[in-house]
Design an enzyme around this catalytic site. Sequence first.
Site, PDB file in Angstrom:
ATOM      1  N   HIS A 161      47.208  39.950  43.057  1.00  0.00           N
ATOM      2  CA  HIS A 161      47.894  40.938  42.848  1.00  0.00           C
ATOM      3  C   HIS A 161      49.424  40.654  42.985  1.00  0.00           C
ATOM      4  O   HIS A 161      50.500  40.213  44.070  1.00  0.00           O
ATOM      5  CB  HIS A 161      47.462  42.319  43.162  1.00  0.00           C
ATOM      6  CG  HIS A 161      46.632  42.860  41.979  1.00  0.00           C
ATOM      7  ND1 HIS A 161      46.052  42.825  41.240  1.00  0.00           N
ATOM      8  CD2 HIS A 161      44.989  43.198  43.272  1.00  0.00           C
ATOM      9  CE1 HIS A 161      44.954  43.777  40.938  1.00  0.00           C
ATOM     10  NE2 HIS A 161      44.287  43.669  42.779  1.00  0.00           N
ATOM     11  N   GLY A 222      44.396  47.185  40.857  1.00  0.00           N
ATOM     12  CA  GLY A 222      45.636  46.474  39.843  1.00  0.00           C
ATOM     13  C   GLY A 222      46.806  47.927  40.840  1.00  0.00           C
ATOM     14  O   GLY A 222      48.009  47.827  40.502  1.00  0.00           O
TER      15      GLY A 222
HETATM   16  N1  LIG Z   1      40.074  40.902  37.725  1.00  0.00           N
HETATM   17  C1  LIG Z   1      40.191  40.767  38.341  1.00  0.00           C
HETATM   18  C2  LIG Z   1      38.920  41.504  39.092  1.00  0.00           C
HETATM   19  C3  LIG Z   1      38.203  42.507  38.180  1.00  0.00           C
HETATM   20  C4  LIG Z   1      39.208  43.930  38.870  1.00  0.00           C
HETATM   21  C5  LIG Z   1      39.370  45.181  37.899  1.00  0.00           C
HETATM   22  N2  LIG Z   1      39.356  45.357  37.005  1.00  0.00           N
HETATM   23  C6  LIG Z   1      39.505  46.434  39.062  1.00  0.00           C
HETATM   24  O1  LIG Z   1      39.532  47.455  38.364  1.00  0.00           O
HETATM   25  O2  LIG Z   1      40.103  46.354  40.040  1.00  0.00           O
HETATM   26  C7  LIG Z   1      40.003  39.865  39.732  1.00  0.00           C
HETATM   27  O3  LIG Z   1      40.083  38.724  39.282  1.00  0.00           O
HETATM   28  O4  LIG Z   1      40.735  39.521  40.838  1.00  0.00           O
END
Ligand SMILES: N[C@H](CCC[C@H](N)C(=O)O)C(=O)O
Length: 276
Positions: A161, A222
């Site tokens: 992140h 996030g």
């Molecule tokens: N797009 C994120 C995975 C899903 C994370 C998100 N949907 C959550 O609730 O943590 C990645 O590529 O690391």
Amino acid sequence: MRLRFSKMHGLGNDFVMIDAISQKVRLNADKVRKLADRRFGIGCDQVLIVEEPSNPDVDFRYRIYNADGSEVENCGNGARCFANFVRERKLTGKQVIKVETASGILELHVKRGDQVQVDMGKPILAPADIPFNSQQQSTIYPLHIDGQTLQISAVSMGNPHAVLVVDNCAAAPVERLGPQIENHPDFPNRVNVGFMEVLSRTEINLRVYERGAGETLACGTGACAAVVAGRLRDLLDSTVTVNLPGGALVIEWAGGDHPVRMTGPTAQVFQGQVKL
Ligand SMILES: N[C@H](CCC[C@H](N)C(=O)O)C(=O)O
């Protein structure tokens, strides 16, 4: 292949959840993209798979695919839905469920109503482990984009992140900066991008442009990464309400090597069968 699935969401971050214990599941990136397609498929941000664990000390393996077909290390909103899915499908009756992901073990605590608390493990800050190209670890890093230099924090919750502090979340240039940061060469595995507006030491607004999915209504990892970044910058206390477009999560982090805890709701929208 005909598959039974559940369509679920955590604050509007939506999932196709598939039990690969009671049925034979053979997926690849192309099939994931077909399932996730909002016109030609079921439509979702991520496809989540329930499998038998490889580690005898945990209850399940939790496999996560983004809508673009990429397999990833963690999904916080999905973890909450996972807990209620396996209990509803009678795959377990436990209140505390341990799952292994590609990045480690999560502990899911089923609470009253639709609430689930997840022990998301401790944040990862060493650049090489995020991964992020930087000679040294820092709370804030310069990132050169489009002729400007942004000040970002870089945090991994198993998945990478980048977090920016903005004055006004609603007006943040998410659609313009999100994809540019997601694909920035300093993030060799790409990155999720959080735009955080600090309302007080105990409340933030947050929008997330997710790696492999675009802007979502909520992002659990996030929200964790944003609170970690805010605490490291001494902007936040240890318990924070994170207001996402789809609703609010409560994130707790005592700092240092303590785990980050996320609490929030889950919902099942419908169940179905799909031919792949
Ligand atoms: N797009 C994120 C995975 C899903 C994370 C998100 N949907 C959550 O609730 O943590 C990645 O590529 O690391």
